[in-house]
Design an enzyme around this catalytic site. Structure first.
Site, PDB file in Angstrom:
ATOM      1  CB  SER A   1       3.844  -6.659   2.494  1.00 18.58           C
ATOM      2  OG  SER A   1       3.674  -7.550   3.592  1.00 18.58           O
TER       3      SER A   1
ATOM      4  NE  ARG B   1       4.590   8.815  -9.029  1.00 10.53           N
ATOM      5  CZ  ARG B   1       4.264   7.572  -9.579  1.00 10.53           C
ATOM      6  NH1 ARG B   1       4.899   6.383  -8.884  1.00 10.53           N
ATOM      7  NH2 ARG B   1       3.523   7.682 -10.383  1.00 10.53           N
TER       8      ARG B   1
ATOM      9  CG  ASN C   1       1.724   1.395  -0.799  1.00 11.63           C
ATOM     10  OD1 ASN C   1       0.683   1.533  -0.188  1.00 11.63           O
ATOM     11  ND2 ASN C   1       1.966   0.251  -1.567  1.00 11.63           N
ATOM     12  CG  ASP C   2       6.208  -0.814   0.446  1.00 17.02           C
ATOM     13  OD1 ASP C   2       7.015  -0.051  -0.353  1.00 17.02           O
ATOM     14  OD2 ASP C   2       5.349  -1.744  -0.344  1.00 17.02           O
TER      15      ASP C   2
ATOM     16  CG  ASP D   1      -4.009   1.624  -5.767  1.00 17.86           C
ATOM     17  OD1 ASP D   1      -4.778   2.504  -5.922  1.00 17.86           O
ATOM     18  OD2 ASP D   1      -3.971   0.720  -5.081  1.00 17.86           O
ATOM     19  N   GLY D   2       0.016   4.012  -7.583  1.00 12.99           N
ATOM     20  CA  GLY D   2       1.103   4.541  -7.518  1.00 12.99           C
ATOM     21  C   GLY D   2       1.210   6.237  -7.398  1.00 12.99           C
TER      22      GLY D   2
END
Length: 276
Positions: free
Chosen positions: A174, A66, A130-131, A61-62
């Protein structure tokens, strides 16, 4: 194809996927990402050929986050190949990727749009899928964070930090901080305090149309506190007492390519079973 070189060693899977695309009448190029600090190389939109129709992202996911953030201006759909342990965004696994290539080349897919958020401090700004996390980076002391929504005071939190997450990011930091999980195609923002020094500090769901400002207050007579702001885990700003980060919905959206009609709740149930 964008590959996390730490996950796809020697780009073995990447090269096999490239060969599969070419065997089915297409063309493909490869770009390796190196997460290590000394070898880190970011992908620029100009590095992507003009006729690119789809981007495979190999890693986790990372890596997908990116790539989505760096290439969102191209408006090209992405699909992730999970080579890590847990991934909510990556639909494919190593065992399913070759059938997926054929399915995509046959035009059997749908495209989801995911909202992004923009964080700005003065002339500096950046976007996140994402955040955006406002957090203490060195000191173990808590910070006083004052939150405004559309210019109106909302609350002051004495906490380790605050997470402002998109629906996509609701399953990330979160969630670890106690926030709810939101379906990724929703249109809202989520404010979650990190380790708040209060009994009644809860996550708050805000409209995607809201403008959020988080200001660093002071808890010390010297007024020398500082705090970091991270967007999708990097691209960090620093806030001093009295400074603020302003957060709003971005006009840009990430396009995620989907091959199955499996719902988000089904995916969530499958991923959570790993820890049962």
């Amino acid at each position: 194809m964008i590959s996390n070189a730490d996950k796809d060693r020697d780009l073995c899977l990447t090269e096999k996927m490239k060969a599969c695309v070419e065997a089915n009448g297409g063309t493909a190029g490869c770009f390796a990402m190196f997460p290590g600090e000394e070898q880190k190389k970011s992908l620029k939109p100009k590095d992507v050929p003009a006729n690119t129709e789809c981007i495979f992202v190999l890693g986790g996911d990372g890596t997908l986050i990116r790539a989505a953030r760096d290439l969102v201006s191209l408006n090209i759909p992405l699909i992730g190949v999970n080579m890590g342990t847990l991934g909510y965004l990556c639909e494919l696994e190593e065992t399913t990727v070759f059938d997926a290539i054929k399915q995509i080349m046959a035009g059997r897919f749908v495209i989801e749009e995911r909202m992004m958020i923009c964080g700005s401090k003065g002339e500096e700004s950046a976007i996140a899928l994402n955040d955006i996390v406002i957090h203490m980076s060195q000191s173990l002391q808590i910070a006083k964070l004052i939150v405004y929504v559309d210019g109106r005071y909302l609350a002051a939190y004495n906490a380790d930090g605050i997470v402002i997450a998109t629906p996509t990011g609701s399953t990330g930091y979160s969630m670890s901080a106690g926030g709810p999980i939101i379906e990724p195609d929703a249109n809202m923002m989520l404010l979650t305090p990190i380790n708040p020094h209060a009994l009644n500090a809860k996550s708050i769901v805000l409209s995607a149309k809201d403008n959020i400002a988080v200001e660093l207050g002071t808890r010390r007579r010297q007024k020398d506190e500082e705090i970091s702001v991270s967007l999708d885990g990097d691209r960090t700003f620093t806030l001093s007492v009295g400074e603020r980060i302003e957060i709003r919905q971005s006009e840009l959206k990430t396009k995620i390519l989907k091959l199955t009609d499996q719902s988000f709740l089904e995916i969530l149930q499958k991923k959570m079973q790993i820890y049962d």
